[in-house]
Structure formats: C-alpha cells, structure tokens
Enzyme design. Structure first.
Site: not given
Ligand code: HEM
Ligand SMILES: *[C@@H]1O[C@H](CO)[C@@H](O)[C@H](O)[C@H]1NC(C)=O
Ligand SMILES: *[C@@H]1O[C@H](CO)[C@@H](O)[C@H](O)[C@H]1NC(C)=O
Ligand SMILES: *[C@@H]1O[C@H](CO)[C@@H](O)[C@H](O)[C@H]1NC(C)=O
Ligand SMILES: *[C@@H]1O[C@H](CO)[C@@H](O)[C@H](O)[C@H]1NC(C)=O
Ligand SMILES: *[C@@H]1O[C@H](CO)[C@@H](O)[C@H](O)[C@H]1NC(C)=O
Ligand SMILES: *[C@@H]1O[C@H](CO)[C@@H](O)[C@H](O)[C@H]1NC(C)=O
Ligand SMILES: *[C@@H]1O[C@H](CO)[C@@H](O)[C@H](O)[C@H]1NC(C)=O
Length: 532
Positions: A197, A77
């Site tokens: 993810h 982010h």
């Molecule tokens: C279109 C791109 C993306 C969307 C729409 C997206 C969306 C989301 C959403 C909705 C969550 C849930 C957050 C929460 O509930 O706190 C999430 C979690 C997460 N995202 Fe993404 N994400 C995207 C791309 C990425 C990328 C590129 C990465 C890293 C390279 C990433 C890493 C993570 C991680 C590690 C979590 C877990 C956070 C946790 O469990 O505390 N995301 N993402």
C-alpha cells in the site's frame, strides 16, 4: 531427458545449480529480468509500462491509477490463495481465469489489465506466473524501491484456486489467520500490507462504500490513495500513518468496519509501523524480503531456480546457418554493467573440431539499460566489419566453443568456454513458396558423424488454458544421405505435405539423448523463393 540450447554442449553435468551458458531456460529468464530496455535483440520492453511510474495505459493522465499499482495488487491476489498447510495455491497465474477474477474478493479491472500487459513477456521458458512476479519486481525497482531477488520456474495453474484473498471488512483475527494460511506471521502481514500500500489506493467505482466521488482533476477515476506518493516506493505509508496525517482510506475511512489497514497497522501497538517510519532503509530491505517471499510462494512441487543474477559476459542470439560452403556464425555478446567505450577492445576466440582456433575483433552494436537506467550493458556483434553480420567459418572444421577477451581479460566461464552446437543447423537452401498458402521447404544440415535420433520443427502453441506448449513435427530421416557439402547432409521437410501450417518455428534435434533447440525463431516466409 536433459534439454539444451542447440548451441550448448554437455557442460552442466559437473555443476549442480550454477548458471552455465548455454541453458535455454536460465538464458531466457536472465534476459527478461535484466535486458529490460534498449537493445533490439531481446523481446522484453515490459518495463516501458512502468516508465514513468504514473503511467496508466488504460486511461488518460491524472486517472489516479497506475500500471505499477495494478501489477503489485495482481501478484498479491494471485498469491493470497496459498494454503501453507496443504501446499495448494500461490503465485501460479490462476488469477487469469475469469472464474477466479470475478469473485468479490477480486473486484476491479486491475487484474485483467495486468494480465494483458505482463503476459507479453511470456515464452516457452518464462511462464505467466513468472511474468506476474516480474511485474512486481519491475514496478517496485523502477519506481524508487529496492532490488528484489528473482527466481524463475513457476508453473501456471490449469484451474482457478480456492478463494482466500482478504477483504477490508474482515476483523483482525480473520486477517491474522488469513496471512498465517498464506505463510506470513502477524509482523510480516503488517509489513506486506504496508509494502503493497505504498502504491495506489481505493477506487470509488469499485468500493463505493469506502470512497466517495472525489471531484479531483488529478484523480479522475476517484482513487483515494494510501499515501501522498502513490506511484513511488517510499515509507510515507508509515510516516503519514504514525504522524496522524494519513489520508489512507483503509485507515481513516468513514466506515470503521472497512478500516483494515488501521486494524492491521495497529495490531502490534504500532511497533512495526514505527520502525518503518523511523527508517526508510529498514522499510526498503523488509519490503525486498517480503516481496520476494510473496512472489516465491508457489504451490508445492514447483521448483524455482536459484536467484537469477546477471552473467558478467553473456552471448545472446547465437545461431549457425550452413550457407553453401560457409558456416555462418552470428550473435552478440553482452557486457554487463558497462557503457559505450570506443577504446574498449573485444576479441572473440573459438575452438574448432580439428584442434584449430580462430580470433576476430567484435563490433560495438549498442547499449541496453535496465531499472530506470541504474544498470547498463554494452553489446558487441560477432563481426566487426558489419556488427550484425555473421562470421564465415569452414564447415569441415566447424566450431565447438567460444571465449572472449575484453581489454585483455579472458572471459571463458572459468575455463569451460561457451559451448556451441554445430551438429545440426538451418541450411540456407530452405525455401519459401509464398504466403498463400503458406508453404515451402525446411532443410536442416546435419553434421556427418553426428547421428541424431530425431530432427524436428518446434512450433509454439497454446494449450486450452493458455499455457505455451511446443508442438514437434518430425523431419523424416532421408533414406539416402543428401550431401549439403563435404561435412553436412540435409534432412528436408516439404511443408505442403503437412496438415499444420505455421509461420515461425525453431529447429530441434535429439543427439545422444539430449534435446537441443535453435536459439532464433525462424520464419518460413523469410526464406528465398523455391526454384520450381
Ligand atoms: C488484509 C489485506 C489487504 C486488504 C484488505 C487490501 C485491500 C485493498 C483494497 C480494498 C484496495 C482497493 C482496490 C481498488 O480500489 O481497486 C487495495 C488496493 C491495493 N492493494 Fe491491497 N489489501 C490488502 C493487502 C495487500 C497486500 C499484501 C498487497 C501487496 C503486497 C496489496 C497491494 C495493493 C495495491 C498495490 C493496491 C492498489 C491498486 C491500485 O491502485 O490499482 N494489498 N487493497
Ligand atoms: C488448508 O489446508 C488444510 C489441509 O488440507 C485444511 O485443513 C484447511 O482447511 C485449509 N485451509 C483453508 C483456509 O482452506
Ligand atoms: C460499513 O461497512 C459494512 C461492511 O461493508 C457494512 O455492512 C455496513 O453497513 C457499513 N456501515 C455503514 C454505516 O455504512
Ligand atoms: C497507532 O498509531 C495511530 C496513528 O498515529 C494512533 O491513532 C493509534 O492510537 C496508535 N495505536 C497505539 C496502540 O499506539
Ligand atoms: C559496475 O562497474 C563500476 C565501474 O566499473 C564498478 O565500480 C561497480 O562496482 C560495478 N557494479 C556492479 C554491480 O558490478
Ligand atoms: C587475437 O588477435 C589479436 C590481433 O588481431 C591479437 O592481438 C591477440 O593476441 C589475438 N588473441 C589470441 C588469443 O590469439
Ligand atoms: C564480416 O562480415 C563481412 C561482410 O559480411 C565479411 O566480408 C567478412 O569476411 C566477415 N568477417 C569475418 C571475420 O568473418
Ligand atoms: C512439395 O510437394 C509438393 C507435392 O506434394 C510439390 O508440388 C512441391 O513442389 C514440393 N515443394 C518443394 C519445395 O519441394
């Protein structure tokens, strides 16, 4: 102006980018990158927060969350504001500003949590943005993932960046355009989302329209995970997606509008996800590249260092103190990729200013480990009698450089030696007048014949946006030389005459146009009492 460790000399002129010890910034970046756990001389135990990988320090076990996932999401982010056309935004710790963090695109408390932990590693040479990058690297490497090349030298933003983090309800064209703006192709977008993810999931409290209350005692914060192994780096994010067994809430969520992973993963007919499902190795190497690209996406004008690799042999915490008629040299040397071995013999050799040499056996001082024990290092102190005590040298002849012999093999940086700056140092006559008020006198011993332009104390401060800045307080040149011994004279600062009061500091000096800084943090109230 060049900047060197006090123990450095003018050795880096001939080389361009190679890492020659001493180099204060590279020494510090290398230490924070590789001295993760174990030996006491270095400050970074940040990887403790991802050991074990399901650790989440803000809630009990079984929360369903982890520090590792928070760290990776935070870095993404922070980076995702990058505009590759005009070079603005990127990994620059702008996510620390509440004005950026409270945007809808940055919903959740993971960012604030991360900032509190990861910023514990910062110092004058390791920025907040470098610390966020290290957070990703430690999380991935410690939790089953590949090693990721680390460069340092990021600078910290002084204001929030423009918005730009993708959100789940956007359509695929919008996501492709967003990643293109960040500097990633569509294939790289699929990869980066899958790599991220493989950790974590979506929380009910943050996204109630995506995840329902789970009533799951192993996920008390109601986190629906992206794959079944949510604290481990592996390709299950891909195998479960391809096999149709995935529970990923952004693939099989009840509201298709927010199934962004489904649209992204399927956007090339599943070709990329198929390749990841077929080969854990390809997934790991692709993620290592993409995570490195992600953390190296920085605003235009920021110059990153070369990839930091561990020095095979590295002196650390090297310091000199003039104590009466003795020059006390203290420090350690780290032997990378080695464990304790009682039969190993380590000698330290040194050159002085009178064509003389010295030779002592070093004492085993301990081991450190990094990356869940994958790497280890053995540490030796300069004096084998008491490994943490200094070696006494003759101030008249001083010291110029060190080299080491490990089981008969000479380690001298290809003939350069490890330079030591004995032009100025703390004098043990420095004294403390108590804590309340905190005051005392700092005496700096300056070698006769060395003519510093300035000698000063360096105090670590924070500027108005939290960045570390160094405040310099000049020590006036004594009107008449005050002999410390036959080889050194004293420059003194009576702290009661200062309007700033501080407990810890380094000593800096400018000699022949080069700025030096002592290695170890000095503590005013650790000095002997001043005799009244
Ligand atoms: C279109 C791109 C993306 C969307 C729409 C997206 C969306 C989301 C959403 C909705 C969550 C849930 C957050 C929460 O509930 O706190 C999430 C979690 C997460 N995202 Fe993404 N994400 C995207 C791309 C990425 C990328 C590129 C990465 C890293 C390279 C990433 C890493 C993570 C991680 C590690 C979590 C877990 C956070 C946790 O469990 O505390 N995301 N993402
Ligand atoms: C990125 O920068 C370019 C050049 O300044 C600008 O035209 C474009 O609108 C920016 N993109 C976004 C999404 O802000
Ligand atoms: C699905 O999500 C979108 C975007 O959040 C929302 O506007 C819409 O109302 C949701 N649909 C349903 C049926 O909940
Ligand atoms: C991609 O894989 C998913 C999950 O198996 C499947 O539902 C979808 O139909 C596939 N898409 C294509 C274009 O093959
Ligand atoms: C570490 O040391 C072992 C044994 O001496 C050697 O086989 C291995 O190649 C070394 N690894 C690295 C990364 O230097
Ligand atoms: C250092 O001293 C040891 C004996 O203590 C000796 O074996 C060794 O050869 C000496 N090394 C050098 C380079 O003088
Ligand atoms: C090592 O330290 C001890 C104790 O402080 C001291 O007596 C000894 O002289 C030192 N050895 C050398 C080589 O300086
Ligand atoms: C520092 O100066 C004050 C007067 O300004 C004096 O009382 C004090 O003794 C001095 N301290 C030392 C350590 O010289």
């Amino acid at each position: 102006m060049l900047f060197h460790s006090a123990l450095g000399a003018l050795l880096l002129i001939s080389t361009t980018n190679a890492y020659i010890w001493p180099s204060p910034q590279l020494d510090a970046l290398e230490a924070v990158r590789f001295d993760q756990l174990g030996f006491t001389v270095l400050p970074s135990s940040i990887s403790l927060f991802v050991s074990p990988c399901n650790l989440f320090v803000f809630a009990g076990a079984n929360s369903g969350r982890s520090d590792a996932a928070d760290w990776i999401r935070t870095a993404y982010h922070d980076m995702a504001t990058h505009n590759s056309t005009d070079g603005t935004g990127g990994l620059d710790a702008s996510i620390r500003f509440p004005a950026e963090r409270t945007r809808t695109e940055n919903i959740g408390d993971g960012f604030a949590n991360t900032i509190g932990i990861v910023f514990q590693v910062i110092n004058r040479y390791v920025s907040m943005a470098d610390a966020i990058a290290l957070g990703v690297i430690f999380a991935v490497e410690n939790c089953g993932g590949p090693e990721i090349p680390f460069r340092g030298g990021r600078t910290d933003a002084d204001e929030p960046n423009a918005p730009g983090v993708p959100e789940p309800q956007e359509n695929i064209d919008s996501h492709v355009a967003s990643f293109a703006r960040q500097g990633f192709t569509q294939t790289e977008m699929i990869g980066l989302v899958a790599c991220g993810h493989t950790f974590g999931g979506v929380q009910h409290s943050v996204f109630p329209d995506i995840v329902n209350v789970l009533n799951d005692p192993t996920s008390t914060e109601d986190v629906a995970h992206f794959d079944s192994t949510f604290v481990t780096f592996d390709n299950n994010i891909a195998t479960e997606y391809i096999s149709g067994t995935t529970q990923n809430p952004l693939v099989v969520g009840f509201n298709d509008t927010t199934n962004s992973d489904k649209r992204i993963f399927g956007s090339d007919g599943n070709a990329t996800m198929h390749s990841f499902a077929d080969s854990p190795k390809l997934f790991a190497s692709t993620c290592a590249d993409l995570f490195a690209r992600m953390v190296d996406t920085v605003p235009t004008g920021v110059k990153l260092t070369d990839v930091i690799t561990p020095l095979p042999l590295k002196p650390a915490s090297v310091d000199l103190v003039l104590n009466g008629d003795i020059l006390q040299l203290s420090g350690f040397v780290r032997l990378w990729n080695m464990t304790e071995d009682p039969s190993r013999v380590v000698h330290m050799l040194w050159d002085d200013h009178a064509q003389g040499t010295g030779n002592t056996t070093m004492g085993f001082a301990g081991t450190s480990s990094a990356t869940h024990g994958k790497h280890s290092a053995a540490w030796y102190g300069f004096n084998d009698t008491v490994p943490h005590s200094p070696i006494g040298l003759d101030p008249a002849t001083g010291i110029k450089s060190l080299s080491f012999v490990v089981n008969g093999k000479l380690e001298d940086q290809g003939g350069l030696g490890f330079a030591v700056q004995d032009g100025y140092m703390l004098s043990a006559t420095s004294c403390s007048m108590g804590n309340n008020p905190l005051t005392g006198r700092v005496d700096v011993a300056v070698r006769n014949g060395v003519n510093p332009t300035r000698v000063y104390l360096e105090m670590t401060n924070h500027d108005s946006v939290g960045r570390i800045v160094i405040t310099e307080i000049d020590i006036p040149r004594p009107p008449q030389p005050v002999a410390a011994d036959s080889a050194y004279s004293l420059w003194s600062l009576n702290m009661s005459d200062q309007n700033v009061v501080f407990l810890t500091f380094n000593i800096g000096a400018e000699i022949d146009g080069v700025k030096y800084s002592t290695t170890n943090l000095l503590r005013l109230n650790s000095f002997a009492p001043c005799s009244q």
